[in-house]
Motif scaffolding. Sequence first.
Motif, PDB file in Angstrom:
ATOM      1  N   THR B  30      33.221  33.541 -46.102  1.00 52.88           N
ATOM      2  CA  THR B  30      33.853  34.098 -44.894  1.00 52.88           C
ATOM      3  C   THR B  30      32.984  33.812 -43.670  1.00 52.88           C
ATOM      4  N   LEU B  31      31.682  34.035 -43.819  1.00 47.89           N
ATOM      5  CA  LEU B  31      30.770  33.788 -42.701  1.00 47.89           C
ATOM      6  C   LEU B  31      30.608  32.283 -42.451  1.00 47.89           C
ATOM      7  N   GLU B  32      30.612  31.502 -43.522  1.00 48.17           N
ATOM      8  CA  GLU B  32      30.550  30.045 -43.352  1.00 48.17           C
ATOM      9  C   GLU B  32      31.723  29.564 -42.501  1.00 48.17           C
ATOM     10  N   ASN B  33      32.905  30.133 -42.766  1.00 48.15           N
ATOM     11  CA  ASN B  33      34.080  29.741 -41.981  1.00 48.15           C
ATOM     12  C   ASN B  33      33.901  30.059 -40.504  1.00 48.15           C
ATOM     13  N   ASN B  34      33.281  31.199 -40.200  1.00 46.15           N
ATOM     14  CA  ASN B  34      33.031  31.545 -38.805  1.00 46.15           C
ATOM     15  C   ASN B  34      32.154  30.491 -38.134  1.00 46.15           C
ATOM     16  N   PHE B  35      31.080  30.098 -38.816  1.00 48.00           N
ATOM     17  CA  PHE B  35      30.174  29.099 -38.239  1.00 48.00           C
ATOM     18  C   PHE B  35      30.867  27.750 -38.097  1.00 48.00           C
ATOM     19  N   THR B  36      31.598  27.355 -39.143  1.00 46.10           N
ATOM     20  CA  THR B  36      32.294  26.064 -39.096  1.00 46.10           C
ATOM     21  C   THR B  36      33.253  26.021 -37.908  1.00 46.10           C
ATOM     22  N   GLN B  37      33.969  27.128 -37.720  1.00 50.50           N
ATOM     23  CA  GLN B  37      34.943  27.163 -36.636  1.00 50.50           C
ATOM     24  C   GLN B  37      34.257  27.113 -35.265  1.00 50.50           C
ATOM     25  N   LEU B  38      33.193  27.892 -35.102  1.00 46.11           N
ATOM     26  CA  LEU B  38      32.499  27.902 -33.808  1.00 46.11           C
ATOM     27  C   LEU B  38      31.920  26.525 -33.499  1.00 46.11           C
ATOM     28  N   ILE B  39      31.312  25.904 -34.510  1.00 48.04           N
ATOM     29  CA  ILE B  39      30.735  24.575 -34.306  1.00 48.04           C
ATOM     30  C   ILE B  39      31.841  23.571 -33.961  1.00 48.04           C
ATOM     31  N   GLY B  40      32.985  23.713 -34.619  1.00 43.61           N
ATOM     32  CA  GLY B  40      34.131  22.838 -34.337  1.00 43.61           C
ATOM     33  C   GLY B  40      34.622  22.977 -32.903  1.00 43.61           C
TER      34      GLY B  40
END
Lengths: 147, 116
Positions: B30-40
């Motif tokens: 869940t937290l990985e998805n947050n980082f992936t999205q922000l970086i994207g």
Amino acid sequence: MLSFPNKNTNGELKVKSKTENLSEIRDFVSSNATKAGISSAIIDNIILAVDEACTNIIKHAYKLSPNGEIIIKIDYDADKFTISIIDYGKSFDPNLVPRPDLQKYYREHRVGGLGMYLMKSLMDDVKYTSIPGKYNLVLLSKNIRSG
Amino acid sequence: MADFSTSVKEKGDISIINLKGYLDAHTAPTLENNFTQLIGENKFKIIVNFEDLAYISSAGLGVFMAYIENIRDNQGDIKLTNMSNKVFNIFDLLGFPLLYEIYKNEDEAIRKFSGS
């Protein structure tokens, strides 16, 4: 005051090798450690060590296959709280896991080995026994005092 | 099932991720998805607020390791705030305070981003 019987075996928890079962494992450890009269700060450490051991089993012994079995047994007396964790997955040699070098991990984007280091830091004793093709056993123990 | 959720809010060009509940090997994605999205979205100035986080295991700590270099390569950072003693002790045991800036609250972390 509570009196401590010589030895308590508090049944066992048998779960499949899925990360979603980690919370059930933590609850099982927590309720047994509470019964043993251990202080909450120490209980937190024990819970984390068991979580790390089981996470390693799920990821490495069973390689994320969800049908493996993990059996957790707890024994304690007035001096010592011991958790035995058994799996039937791939065995491994804990001596091959080096103490993590965080700066190096940072450069290499590595995250493995942190769990093992935490287990050793949080518990008084961590023992691995592997009978290849049969089972692996992790013994985690913490010295406790009944006062 | 472990109870974990995140919420993301924006303050100017800074993104703040609030963590709630239990961060373990099951909930780390869940937290990985947050980082992936922000970086994207090219959002590299990130504050993670630990105020409502009850528990973290090494799988959760690993999430910070996985993204930090990419974020810093893009002139950003992950700054951590509002950690309980219990959670800080685990970070400390692994030497994370050498790699991450940890602040008492969001305002301090925001000031650090503004000053750099």
